[in-house]
Write a protein that holds these residues in place. Structure first.
Motif, PDB file in Angstrom:
ATOM      1  N   TYR A 247      36.973  75.417  80.510  1.00  0.00           N
ATOM      2  CA  TYR A 247      37.988  76.469  80.358  1.00  0.00           C
ATOM      3  C   TYR A 247      38.541  76.728  81.744  1.00  0.00           C
ATOM      4  O   TYR A 247      37.781  76.815  82.710  1.00  0.00           O
ATOM      5  CB  TYR A 247      37.330  77.738  79.795  1.00  0.00           C
ATOM      6  CG  TYR A 247      38.250  78.933  79.717  1.00  0.00           C
ATOM      7  CD1 TYR A 247      39.383  78.907  78.895  1.00  0.00           C
ATOM      8  CD2 TYR A 247      38.006  80.089  80.447  1.00  0.00           C
ATOM      9  CE1 TYR A 247      40.235  80.001  78.817  1.00  0.00           C
ATOM     10  CE2 TYR A 247      38.845  81.193  80.361  1.00  0.00           C
ATOM     11  CZ  TYR A 247      39.954  81.145  79.545  1.00  0.00           C
ATOM     12  OH  TYR A 247      40.796  82.228  79.467  1.00  0.00           O
ATOM     13  N   SER A 248      39.861  76.794  81.870  1.00  0.00           N
ATOM     14  CA  SER A 248      40.400  77.098  83.190  1.00  0.00           C
ATOM     15  C   SER A 248      41.419  78.214  83.115  1.00  0.00           C
ATOM     16  O   SER A 248      42.141  78.354  82.124  1.00  0.00           O
ATOM     17  CB  SER A 248      40.968  75.854  83.872  1.00  0.00           C
ATOM     18  OG  SER A 248      42.202  75.506  83.345  1.00  0.00           O
ATOM     19  N   ILE A 249      41.411  79.035  84.169  1.00  0.00           N
ATOM     20  CA  ILE A 249      42.449  80.044  84.313  1.00  0.00           C
ATOM     21  C   ILE A 249      43.159  79.788  85.632  1.00  0.00           C
ATOM     22  O   ILE A 249      42.557  79.322  86.597  1.00  0.00           O
ATOM     23  CB  ILE A 249      41.898  81.485  84.266  1.00  0.00           C
ATOM     24  CG1 ILE A 249      40.803  81.713  85.304  1.00  0.00           C
ATOM     25  CG2 ILE A 249      41.396  81.839  82.885  1.00  0.00           C
ATOM     26  CD1 ILE A 249      40.240  83.126  85.289  1.00  0.00           C
ATOM     27  N   HIS A 250      44.440  80.053  85.643  1.00  0.00           N
ATOM     28  CA  HIS A 250      45.216  79.892  86.872  1.00  0.00           C
ATOM     29  C   HIS A 250      45.815  81.230  87.265  1.00  0.00           C
ATOM     30  O   HIS A 250      46.270  81.992  86.407  1.00  0.00           O
ATOM     31  CB  HIS A 250      46.279  78.809  86.702  1.00  0.00           C
ATOM     32  CG  HIS A 250      45.693  77.443  86.715  1.00  0.00           C
ATOM     33  ND1 HIS A 250      45.309  76.786  85.574  1.00  0.00           N
ATOM     34  CD2 HIS A 250      45.359  76.627  87.755  1.00  0.00           C
ATOM     35  CE1 HIS A 250      44.777  75.617  85.899  1.00  0.00           C
ATOM     36  NE2 HIS A 250      44.792  75.496  87.215  1.00  0.00           N
ATOM     37  N   THR A 251      45.770  81.480  88.552  1.00  0.00           N
ATOM     38  CA  THR A 251      46.151  82.795  89.065  1.00  0.00           C
ATOM     39  C   THR A 251      47.181  82.643  90.177  1.00  0.00           C
ATOM     40  O   THR A 251      47.226  81.607  90.863  1.00  0.00           O
ATOM     41  CB  THR A 251      44.907  83.523  89.613  1.00  0.00           C
ATOM     42  OG1 THR A 251      44.391  82.790  90.742  1.00  0.00           O
ATOM     43  CG2 THR A 251      43.806  83.634  88.563  1.00  0.00           C
TER      44      THR A 251
END
Ligand SMILES: O=C(O)CCC(=O)C(=O)O
Length: 274
Positions: A247-251
């Motif tokens: 799972y990846s989140i980008h900020t």
């Protein structure tokens, strides 16, 4: 060395045991539930391959505000039917899981992440995108070498990715590859909306991203890998019998300029941090 210094030195951080097995299982179970609720009517507009060959259809362009489903490129047979069950045909689910689904929101906005963001001095950062990357056994496709800032462009660059191994990631099942210090380079390209509709890759610098000295980032379930937006990275196809969900989140820094030409458009005033 502090985590802040290490991150700026290497362009990535590997944080073991960031989440527990149970926390990883909760998001994987939710991903399966969401896939089962996906009403796939066989429309080819949802067919996607990887980040470099995204089509420019509305389904993709609207996915920034939705929970959308993208297929593996080898998911369909010649007659257009799925070769496997729906879940095992999907490449990924995105791109607003963190805002629209409570299970993903809890994983994306945790005390651990808040503390990490403080340590990395990400005071004004907001989560702009999330993806459940399924990388199923035998079918999970390649993610070509890229810089995340290509897809989430701010002026100046601020993009930082947080990638979580939901299962052990090994060379065999398609772990990430990157080079320590590889972020010390220029941004090569910007994936953007064309004024006439659709998308294009705007080239800043024709020099190909170097694959020299890239190392496999083999990690255990529960590990968090923090990725600088300029760090070239990739993953190979999963040819093994073991799945490799992540799972990846980008900020991004919400105080910086986020051009209207970016492919992903959100109402920046409502985006939240960790
Ligand atoms: O999980 C992968 O294989 C690739 C993920 C990636 O490149 C990213 O999250 O930026």
């Amino acid at each position: 060395m502090t985590l802040y210094d290490q991150f700026n030195n290497d362009g990535y951080l590997i944080l073991k045991d960031f989440y527990t097995e149970d926390q990883c299982d909760a998001v994987m179970n939710r991903g399966l539930e969401l896939s089962n609720s996906f009403n796939f009517d066989g429309h080819p507009s949802v067919f996607q391959t990887n980040e470099q060959t995204r089509t420019s259809d509305d389904y993709f362009l609207n996915s920034g505000n939705n929970i959308s489903y993208f297929f593996e490129k080898d998911a369909f047979d010649e007659s257009g039917k799925l070769k496997n069950d729906l879940f095992h045909s999907l490449n990924k689910i995105g791109h607003a899981l963190h805002d629209l689904d409570p299970v993903f929101e809890k994983f994306s906005r945790s005390p651990q992440l808040k503390a990490l963001a403080t340590e990395l001095r990400l005071d004004n950062y907001v989560i702009i995108q999330s993806m459940l990357i399924l990388k199923h056994a035998k079918i999970g496709g390649i993610v070509d070498v890229h810089q995340d800032a290509t897809f989430l462009y701010t002026e100046p660059n601020s993009c930082i990715g947080f990638w979580f191994a939901l299962e052990d990631a090994t060379i065999e099942n398609g772990c990430l590859w990157a080079k320590p210090g590889g972020h010390n380079t220029t941004l090569r390209s910007w994936f953007k909306r064309k004024p006439s509709g659709g998308t294009e890759m705007h080239i800043f610098d024709n020099e190909p991203l170097s694959m020299d000295d890239m190392i496999p980032l083999e990690v255990k379930k529960g590990t968090c890998i923090v990725l600088h937006g300029f760090l070239p990275h990739y993953s190979l196809p999963n040819t093994s019998g073991k799945s490799r969900q992540a799972y990846s989140i980008h900020t991004i820094d919400s105080q910086l300029k986020y051009p209207a030409a970016n492919w992903l458009q959100r109402d920046l005033s409502v985006l939240k941090g960790f």
